[in-house]
Motif scaffolding. Structure first.
Motif: not given
Length: 762
Positions: A630-655
C-alpha cells in the motif's frame, strides 16, 4: 471543480489512478454490489460503451440474481461470470447516450449506482474540433494493400476492418492470410514471453476514432481461437500492451494522416507481437500528422479504452517512442497519470516546445550574425554563444524554427549546405491541405496557419485576429553571458548583441524589440503539459531513456534534450530514481548511407542498447506492478528497480561494453568516462544562465547590477546595459512566470472536470 495546484493534490491524483491503469469509479454502499469501470474513468467514457465489473455482495450471487440497468434499460444479458474472479460479473454496457448515464446493479434487492459521462467519438478534453481538417481514409493502405475507403461523415469516419496476416517460415515480413478457416503450411510458430508456442498469425484491426485512424494488433488464430472479448482474450496475448507513437512535428496540422508514424506490425513491433505483446496506435499519435500532444493524449485514452473493451484488461501498458514519439510518450504519461505504466524512449525531447523555443533563439542569433552584426562577432564566437558543438549543429536547430513561422515560402540566411535535415521550411503544409485553406497575410488572413502555436490554439488561446497566442519570450535574456564572463565576447560585443538581437511578431517577422510571450498562454502550456513539467504521472513510473541517435553535429537530436527532461524530473520530484539513461547510438550520416569511421561500431552499440534495455525495462515494470503493498506507487517503482538498471553508456566497439556511470551533461571527459566517448553540448539560454532543464518559458526579472558580472563596465557601458534591460535581466534562480504544475487529465473542453480553459468563451 477545484483544480489541483500542489504536489499533494497531484500525488493524490496519481495514487487514485484508474483500475487496470485506465479508470474506475464506485458509489456502492455497504453490503451492496460494487461497480467498477474497467475500460475508463467515469468522467471520460468514449465510444458509447464501457466495460463494467460488478462484484456481488458477500455470499456471492448466481447470474439470475443480477440485474443491471443502463438508463433504466435492462442490460443484464451483457454480463457473464468472470472465471478468474469468483463473485464477479463482467459486461460491456453499450448504447450509452451522449453526456451523463446512470448504471445500476441489483443483487437480491441490494443495489448500487454509478454515473458515467460519455463523449462518443470525442472530443472530451481537447477542445473544439480544429478546422479545417482533411480526411484521408481514402488514402490509408490496409495490411492487404487495399484502401480503408472514403470517409462516411464529416468526422472522417470509416467502417472497421479486421484482417489477418501471418509470418512464413524463414520470413521477416508478414503475408496476408489467404483463409481464416485453415492456416497455410508455411506458417511459422512463435513462443511468447508467457511460454505459449503457437502459430505466428496476427489480427490487425483498423478503424476510425477521434477523427484519427487507429490500428491494434495481437497474435490471434482465426481458425481456432474464440472471438475476442474481455472474458475471452486472445490465447497468444501475454497481457502486455504497447502504445506506439510516431515522429516529427513540422507539417503536423489540419490532416487526419494517410499513414501511421510507426506501423504496429513491422520492424521492432513484429518482434514484440511474436513475444505476445499487443500494440495499438493512431494516426493522431504521429506528430508529423498532428503535432499536438494534448490531442494525442486524448486519442491514446480513447484507444486504450477501445482495446480493453475488445480484448480485456492488460496487466500493464507501456509507451514506446523515438524523437517526436519520445516527447509524446512523456507528455501523455505526465498529463494523463495511470494511462501508462512506464515509458521506453530514445532520441529524447521533453516536448515539441523545447525544440521550437530553442530554435527561435538560434534563428535570432543567426539573424544577428548574418544581417546585423554591429560588433564584428565571428561565426566561431556565435557558436559559443549558441552553446552547440559546431556551426552545423547551431544552424540545424535554427532551421527547425520554421515550424513557428506561418509565412509559406519565406527564405532565411541560415546555411543548410551539409545538413541532413534540409532547408528552412516556413509555413509548411502536408500536400493534403488544399491551397485555398492555407493562410496568407494578404490574400487569406482567415486561413489555417502552419505553426505549433496555431495547431495548439485550444490550449494557448487566440489573439483578436484569431491567431494562436505565443509563449515565446526573450525579455531579460542575456545572450552570451557565459562568453562575456570567459572573455570570448568583449563587453561591447555582448552589449551590441543584446541591444540588437530583437524578437518576433505574431507572424514570425523580425522586430527590433524583444518578444513578449502571452502570460496566459504560458500558464496553460504548463497546466496542460504542452511544456513538460514532469510533476504528474511521470513521477511514479519507470522511464528508460536511450540515445538511439548520437550526433552533436547534425539534425538537432542533441544530448542536452535528454538531460533537460531529466533535470525537470529532478526539479519536480527531488530526485530521478525512477529514470535511467543509457548513452550511445548511430549518427545521421549512418542513416543517410554516408560511410564514416565507426559506423559498424555505432550500429553495434545501438543494437545492444535496444535489446538489453527492453528486457530490463519490462522486468522493472512487471516487478512494481506485482507489488501488492500500500506504499505510494513511486516508492514501489524505486524499490522494484532491477540491480542492472543503472545509468551508463557503451564503449564504441563492434562488441560494446557497458560502462556503469551516472550520466551528466558535459562536453569534456573531465566529468567521466562516458562524456569522453559521448560528450554533450548545450543551447543558447544555458549560456545565458538558465539550467539544462530549459523549463522557463518566461523568466522572472531582477534589477541590472554591474556587480553581478565577472568583467568591468565603463560608465558608458553600464548606462548602455541599463538601457538594453530597462525592466531587468533574467533571475534564473526563481521559477518562471506562471510556471505551475500540470493538471491531471487537463481539459480545454468540453469536459468540465479540471477545465483549465475554454476557447469558446474567449
Amino acid at each position: 471543480m477545484e483544480k489541483p495546484s500542489s504536489k499533494a493534490a497531484l500525488a493524490a491524483a496519481v495514487a487514485g489512478v484508474m483500475v487496470a491503469a485506465c479508470g474506475g469509479h464506485s458509489e456502492s454502499t455497504p453490503a451492496a454490489p460494487d461497480i467498477t469501470l474497467l475500460s475508463s474513468k467515469a468522467d471520460y467514457v468514449a465510444g458509447d460503451s464501457v466495460l463494467v465489473d460488478i462484484a456481488a455482495p458477500a455470499g456471492g450471487a448466481i447470474p439470475g440474481q443480477l440485474k443491471v440497468l443502463a438508463n433504466d434499460a435492462n442490460v443484464s444479458a451483457a454480463f457473464a461470470p468472470d472465471p478468474a474472479h469468483a463473485g464477479h460479473f463482467v459486461g460491456l454496457v453499450a448504447g450509452l447516450k451522449p453526456g451523463t448515464n446512470v448504471i445500476s446493479a441489483d443483487v437480491g434487492g441490494r443495489a448500487a449506482t454509478t454515473h458515467v459521462t460519455n463523449y462518443g467519438n470525442g472530443p472530451m478534453l481537447s477542445g473544439p474540433r480544429t478546422t479545417p481538417f482533411n480526411c484521408q481514409t481514402q488514402d490509408f493502405v490496409l495490411p492487404d494493400g487495399s484502401r480503408l475507403g472514403p470517409p462516411t461523415d464529416a468526422n472522417c469516419s470509416a467502417p472497421t476492418v479486421v484482417q489477418y496476416l501471418y509470418l512464413p517460415v524463414g520470413g521477416n515480413t508478414l503475408k496476408v492470410l489467404p483463409d481464416t478457416k485453415a492456416l497455410p503450411a508455411d506458417v511459422a510458430t512463435t513462443t511468447t514471453t508467457s511460454g505459449a508456442t503457437l502459430p505466428f498469425v496476427v489480427r490487425i484491426e483498423t478503424g476510425t476514432m477521434n477523427r484519427g485512424i487507429y490500428q491494434n494488433a495481437v497474435l490471434f488464430n482465426p481458425a481456432k481461437d474464440a472471438a475476442p472479448s474481455a472474458l475471452t482474450p486472445p490465447p497468444g496475448w501475454n497481457k502486455g500492451l504497447i502504445a506506439v507513437h510516431g515522429t516529427g512535428c513540422a507539417t503536423g496540422w489540419y490532416i487526419q494522416g494517410a499513414a501511421m508514424g510507426v506501423s504496429p506490425y513491422t520492424a521492432t513491433n513484429l518482434k514484440r507481437l511474436g513475444e505476445g505483446y499487443a500494440v495499438f496506435t493512431n494516426t493522431l499519435n504521429h506528430p508529423t500528422n498532428s503535432c499536438n500532444a494534448h490531442l494525442a493524449g486524448e486519442t491514446t485514452l480513447m484507444g486504450k479504452q477501445h482495446f480493453i473493451k475488445t480484448f480485456g484488461v492488460p496487466a500493464f501498458t507501456v509507451s514506446v517512442g523515438t524523437s517526436g514519439g519520445s516527447y509524446t510518450s512523456l507528455q501523455i504519461a505526465d498529463a494523463f497519470p495511470g494511462l501508462f505504466d512506464g515509458v521506453f524512449i530514445d532520441a529524447t525531447f521533453p516536448d515539441a516546445l523545447a525544440i521550437s523555443m530553442s530554435a527561435m533563439d538560434d534563428k535570432l542569433l543567426n539573424h544577428y550574425l548574418t544581417v546585423i552584426n554591429g560588433s564584428g562577432v565571428s561565426e566561431q564566437q556565435m557558436v559559443a554563444v549558441s552553446g552547440h558543438k559546431s556551426a552545423r549543429a547551431w544552424y540545424d536547430l535554427a532551421v527547425q524554427s520554421g515550424r513557428t513561422d506561418p509565412v509559406s515560402g519565406r527564405t532565411e540566411t541560415i546555411p543548410t549546405t551539409g545538413s541532413f535535415g534540409g532547408g528552412y521550411a516556413a509555413g509548411a503544409f502536408n500536400a493534403a491541405v488544399p491551397l485555398p485553406q492555407r493562410w496568407d497575410a494578404t490574400t487569406n488572413p482567415g486561413g489555417a496557419r502552419a505553426t505549433v502555436f496555431d495547431v495548439g490554439r485550444n490550449v494557448y488561446g487566440v489573439d483578436a485576429q484569431g491567431y494562436g497566442l505565443r509563449p515565446f519570450d526573450n525579455v531579460g535574456v542575456q545572450y552570451g553571458l557565459a562568453q562575456l564572463s570567459d572573455g570570448t565576447l568583449t563587453v561591447d560585443q555582448f552589449l551590441d548583441l543584446n541591444e540588437k538581437i530583437g524578437g518576433y511578431d505574431r507572424n514570425g517577422n523580425y522586430i527590433a524589440a524583444r518578444s513578449t510571450g502571452s502570460v496566459d498562454a504560458i500558464k496553460r502550456a504548463y497546466q496542460v503539459g504542452m511544456q513538460l513539467g514532469a510533476n504528474g504521472g511521470l513521477a511514479a513510473i519507470p522511464i528508460f531513456d536511450l540515445s538511439n541517435f548520437y550526433d552533436e553535429d547534425n539534425y538537432y537530436h542533441y544530448q542536452w534534450f535528454h538531460f533537460a527532461m531529466r533535470e525537470r524530473l529532478r526539479i519536480a520530484n527531488g530526485d530521478t530514481k525512477n529514470h535511467v539513461m543509457w548513452r550511445g547510438g548511430v549518427s545521421f550520416a549512418d542513416l543517410f548511407g554516408i560511410a564514416t569511421p565507426g559506423r559498424a561500431e555505432r550500429a553495434a552499440v545501438n543494437a545492444k542498447a535496444q535489446a538489453d534495455a527492453w528486457a530490463l525495462f519490462v522486468q522493472w515494470v512487471k516487478a512494481y506492478k506485482a507489488d501488492p503493498g500500500t506504499v505510494p506507487q513511486r516508492d514501489k517503482v524505486v524499490a522494484a528497480k532491477p540491480a542492472a538498471v543503472v545509468d551508463g553508456c557503451f564503449t564504441l566497439s563492434t562488441t560494446p561494453r557497458f560502462i556503469a556511470e551516472t550520466q551528466t551533461p558535459a562536453a569534456t571527459g573531465a566529468a567521466g568516462t562516458c562524456n569522453a566517448i559521448w560528450p554533450t553540448w548545450t543551447y543558447p539560454r544555458a549560456q545565458a544562465g538558465e539550467s539544462i532543464a530549459a523549463d522557463k518559458l518566461k523568466c522572472e526579472l531582477k534589477p541590472v547590477s554591474t556587480g553581478d558580472y565577472k568583467v568591468a563596465f565603463s560608465a558608458a557601458q553600464s548606462a548602455r546595459l541599463q538601457a538594453i534591460f530597462p525592466s531587468g535581466v533574467c533571475d534564473w534562480s526563481k521559477s518562471g512566470v506562471n510556471q505551475v504544475p500540470v493538471v491531471p487529465y487537463p481539459s480545454v473542453g468540453p469536459s468540465p472536470v479540471n477545465l483549465v480553459f475554454d476557447i469558446t468563451t474567449q
